[in-house]
Design a protein around this motif. Structure first.
Motif, PDB file in Angstrom:
ATOM      1  N   LEU A   1      27.953   3.383  50.599  1.00 18.37           N
ATOM      2  CA  LEU A   1      28.071   2.741  49.285  1.00 18.37           C
ATOM      3  C   LEU A   1      29.517   2.351  49.035  1.00 18.37           C
ATOM      4  N   ASP A   2      29.734   1.150  48.542  1.00 18.34           N
ATOM      5  CA  ASP A   2      31.018   0.834  47.926  1.00 18.34           C
ATOM      6  C   ASP A   2      30.730   0.283  46.547  1.00 18.34           C
ATOM      7  N   ALA A   3      31.000   1.110  45.543  1.00 18.07           N
ATOM      8  CA  ALA A   3      30.579   0.824  44.173  1.00 18.07           C
ATOM      9  C   ALA A   3      31.469  -0.191  43.473  1.00 18.07           C
ATOM     10  N   VAL A   4      32.442  -0.779  44.169  1.00 17.74           N
ATOM     11  CA  VAL A   4      33.186  -1.870  43.531  1.00 17.74           C
ATOM     12  C   VAL A   4      32.563  -3.240  43.839  1.00 17.74           C
ATOM     13  N   PHE A   5      31.505  -3.233  44.634  1.00 20.64           N
ATOM     14  CA  PHE A   5      30.821  -4.499  44.934  1.00 20.64           C
ATOM     15  C   PHE A   5      29.362  -4.411  44.489  1.00 20.64           C
ATOM     16  N   ASP A   6      28.923  -5.412  43.715  1.00 21.30           N
ATOM     17  CA  ASP A   6      27.557  -5.377  43.187  1.00 21.30           C
ATOM     18  C   ASP A   6      26.546  -5.973  44.158  1.00 21.30           C
ATOM     19  N   ASN A   7      26.947  -7.010  44.892  1.00 19.88           N
ATOM     20  CA  ASN A   7      26.055  -7.630  45.874  1.00 19.88           C
ATOM     21  C   ASN A   7      26.903  -8.341  46.927  1.00 19.88           C
ATOM     22  N   PRO A   8      26.286  -8.767  48.033  1.00 22.96           N
ATOM     23  CA  PRO A   8      27.068  -9.304  49.156  1.00 22.96           C
ATOM     24  C   PRO A   8      27.971 -10.485  48.768  1.00 22.96           C
ATOM     25  N   ASP A   9      27.593 -11.259  47.759  1.00 22.30           N
ATOM     26  CA  ASP A   9      28.432 -12.398  47.341  1.00 22.30           C
ATOM     27  C   ASP A   9      29.795 -11.946  46.834  1.00 22.30           C
ATOM     28  N   ASP A  10      29.898 -10.702  46.370  1.00 22.49           N
ATOM     29  CA  ASP A  10      31.151 -10.182  45.822  1.00 22.49           C
ATOM     30  C   ASP A  10      32.147  -9.743  46.898  1.00 22.49           C
ATOM     31  N   VAL A  11      31.677  -9.610  48.137  1.00 18.96           N
ATOM     32  CA  VAL A  11      32.518  -8.967  49.144  1.00 18.96           C
ATOM     33  C   VAL A  11      33.475  -9.966  49.785  1.00 18.96           C
TER      34      VAL A  11
ATOM     35  N   SER B   1      25.675  -1.383  56.889  1.00 21.72           N
ATOM     36  CA  SER B   1      25.135  -2.533  56.150  1.00 21.72           C
ATOM     37  C   SER B   1      24.496  -2.057  54.848  1.00 21.72           C
ATOM     38  N   ASN B   2      24.224  -3.001  53.966  1.00 20.40           N
ATOM     39  CA  ASN B   2      23.528  -2.726  52.695  1.00 20.40           C
ATOM     40  C   ASN B   2      24.248  -1.715  51.826  1.00 20.40           C
ATOM     41  N   TRP B   3      25.587  -1.837  51.699  1.00 16.83           N
ATOM     42  CA  TRP B   3      26.319  -0.838  50.938  1.00 16.83           C
ATOM     43  C   TRP B   3      26.799  -1.327  49.579  1.00 16.83           C
ATOM     44  N   THR B   4      26.412  -2.546  49.164  1.00 15.90           N
ATOM     45  CA  THR B   4      26.739  -2.929  47.778  1.00 15.90           C
ATOM     46  C   THR B   4      25.734  -2.250  46.840  1.00 15.90           C
ATOM     47  N   VAL B   5      26.088  -2.160  45.566  1.00  7.63           N
ATOM     48  CA  VAL B   5      25.263  -1.380  44.627  1.00  7.63           C
ATOM     49  C   VAL B   5      23.816  -1.889  44.604  1.00  7.63           C
ATOM     50  N   GLN B   6      23.669  -3.207  44.499  1.00 11.13           N
ATOM     51  CA  GLN B   6      22.318  -3.765  44.425  1.00 11.13           C
ATOM     52  C   GLN B   6      21.510  -3.452  45.688  1.00 11.13           C
ATOM     53  N   GLU B   7      22.167  -3.577  46.846  1.00 19.92           N
ATOM     54  CA  GLU B   7      21.462  -3.311  48.105  1.00 19.92           C
ATOM     55  C   GLU B   7      21.089  -1.839  48.256  1.00 19.92           C
ATOM     56  N   VAL B   8      21.982  -0.943  47.812  1.00 24.94           N
ATOM     57  CA  VAL B   8      21.662   0.485  47.909  1.00 24.94           C
ATOM     58  C   VAL B   8      20.436   0.798  47.049  1.00 24.94           C
ATOM     59  N   ALA B   9      20.416   0.247  45.832  1.00 26.49           N
ATOM     60  CA  ALA B   9      19.262   0.495  44.962  1.00 26.49           C
ATOM     61  C   ALA B   9      17.977  -0.039  45.609  1.00 26.49           C
ATOM     62  N   GLU B  10      18.085  -1.219  46.239  1.00 26.86           N
ATOM     63  CA  GLU B  10      16.902  -1.786  46.913  1.00 26.86           C
ATOM     64  C   GLU B  10      16.450  -0.903  48.073  1.00 26.86           C
ATOM     65  N   CYS B  11      17.423  -0.383  48.839  1.00 25.98           N
ATOM     66  CA  CYS B  11      17.075   0.486  49.980  1.00 25.98           C
ATOM     67  C   CYS B  11      16.419   1.774  49.505  1.00 25.98           C
ATOM     68  N   VAL B  12      16.959   2.361  48.426  1.00 27.78           N
ATOM     69  CA  VAL B  12      16.371   3.598  47.902  1.00 27.78           C
ATOM     70  C   VAL B  12      14.938   3.317  47.438  1.00 27.78           C
ATOM     71  N   LYS B  13      14.747   2.154  46.810  1.00 25.68           N
ATOM     72  CA  LYS B  13      13.397   1.795  46.360  1.00 25.68           C
ATOM     73  C   LYS B  13      12.445   1.695  47.555  1.00 25.68           C
TER      74      LYS B  13
ATOM     75  N   ILE C   1      37.235  -7.528  53.807  1.00 23.32           N
ATOM     76  CA  ILE C   1      36.399  -6.312  53.818  1.00 23.32           C
ATOM     77  C   ILE C   1      35.230  -6.501  54.790  1.00 23.32           C
ATOM     78  N   LYS C   2      34.608  -7.677  54.743  1.00 26.04           N
ATOM     79  CA  LYS C   2      33.490  -7.962  55.662  1.00 26.04           C
ATOM     80  C   LYS C   2      33.916  -7.780  57.111  1.00 26.04           C
ATOM     81  N   ALA C   3      35.180  -8.180  57.402  1.00 19.67           N
ATOM     82  CA  ALA C   3      35.667  -8.135  58.775  1.00 19.67           C
ATOM     83  C   ALA C   3      36.171  -6.744  59.162  1.00 19.67           C
ATOM     84  N   ASN C   4      36.427  -5.911  58.168  1.00 22.21           N
ATOM     85  CA  ASN C   4      36.943  -4.560  58.418  1.00 22.21           C
ATOM     86  C   ASN C   4      35.952  -3.766  59.283  1.00 22.21           C
ATOM     87  N   LYS C   5      36.496  -3.121  60.306  1.00 14.85           N
ATOM     88  CA  LYS C   5      35.638  -2.437  61.284  1.00 14.85           C
ATOM     89  C   LYS C   5      34.697  -1.412  60.651  1.00 14.85           C
TER      90      LYS C   5
END
Ligand code: NAD
Length: 291
Positions: free
Chosen positions: A72-82, A96-108, A86-90
């Protein structure tokens, strides 16, 4: 059926998030955690190698199980924010799927729903600087990571939170610090401002999530603990000593005491408590002068 909790902000066994997860597990909850992406690797490796086994022991002797660890990285809400760097950071590219919206979707997808949401994370890049020396970007980064991250998590998890029918209510908890309302020199970089925002938002979110989703929203104002984040600020030992010398209860505060309060707040025992700042600090907040 036991409750299911998502605890955001666990990356080792020293902080409040870990203690809250343990207290909820001891009360029978299934535990999911959200771990900051840069800390994910070492946390998962340590967990797998048994480094935390001693601190996983619950009061009944069993070990706390973590059903799943989500990056999780809670400073990003969805992939468009990244941003690209950061995307290129190793470290980030490895998950994957570590923005807030994606984490909630994965938990669902993985579990369907949760009952308890815990926000136990904060970050202020300029925390060591006095407010008068804090840059605009440092201030906004503190608010983004430490305050808006909570608004965003609650917003994205609310649709999958089981509503509180009478007392079985869903519940959400964050961690705050008294620097929001009293002067604590050394807690800089806009972190005091971020905690003030978090406490005010607790009230507004309690109204909105209470009316719409029957979810309770509270925050725990915790006393000083030598966590990883607190050690990075640099004055935690002084704060612990100050509390020991001046609080009504002259004992060291244990993370478990905060964990137990979180378990209480998430339970039916707290069914009428919402929009509250609950002090778990050996009473230090009540003092007017040091003695
Ligand atoms: P901690 O280091 O255990 O927890 C902070 C966590 O935040 C870490 O796991 C870190 O990886 C995570 N994090 C940082 N930025 C993140 C991001 N962008 N996305 C996701 N995770 C991120 O330290 P802690 O002291 O237990 O902190 C937990 C909460 O307790 C914080 O809100 C803190 O302000 C609050 N608190 C701490 C104290 C204290 O004295 N330690 C006192 C009062 C309140």
């Amino acid at each position: 059926k036991g409750k299911r909790a998502f605890v955001a902000g666990v990356a080792d066994d020293n902080g409040y998030g870990w203690a809250i997860a343990k207290a909820l597990a001891a009360a029978g909850a299934e535990i999911l955690v959200g771990t900051w992406v840069p800390a994910l690797n070492i946390f998962e490796t340590s967990l797998r190698r048994g480094k935390f086994d001693e601190s996983r022991v619950l009061p009944d002797g069993s070990l706390m199980e973590i059903a799943k660890v989500y990056p999780l990285d809670a400073v990003f809400d969805n992939p468009d924010d990244v941003p690209e760097d950061i995307k290129a950071n190793k470290r980030y590219a490895g998950s994957s799927n570590w923005t807030v919206q994606e984490v909630a979707e994965c938990v669902k997808q993985d579990f369907g729903s949760i009952d308890i949401l815990v926000h136990s994370l904060a970050n202020g890049p300029e925390v060591k600087k006095p407010l008068l020396e804090t840059s605009r970007s440092g201030y906004l980064a503190a608010i983004s990571a430490s305050s808006y991250s909570y608004v965003s998590l609650l917003k994205h998890f609310l649709p999958i939170m089981n509503p509180g029918m009478s007392f079985l209510g869903g519940s959400s908890i964050s961690l705050t610090y008294i620097a929001s309302e009293r002067i604590i020199p050394g807690y800089g970089g806009g972190m005091s401002s971020a905690k003030a925002a978090l406490e005010s938002d607790t009230k507004v979110l309690a109204f909105e999530a209470g009316r719409k989703n029957k979810i309770r929203v509270n925050t725990i104002s915790a006393g000083p603990l030598g966590s990883r984040a607190a050690k990075a600020i640099g004055f935690i030992e002084t704060m612990i000593e100050y509390s020991l010398a001046n609080a009504p209860l002259q004992k060291e505060l244990s993370a478990d005491e905060v964990g137990n309060t979180a378990a209480f707040l998430a339970s039916p025992l707290a069914s009428a408590i919402t929009g509250a700042v609950i002090y778990v600090d050996n009473g230090l907040n009540a003092m007017g002068v040091g003695v």
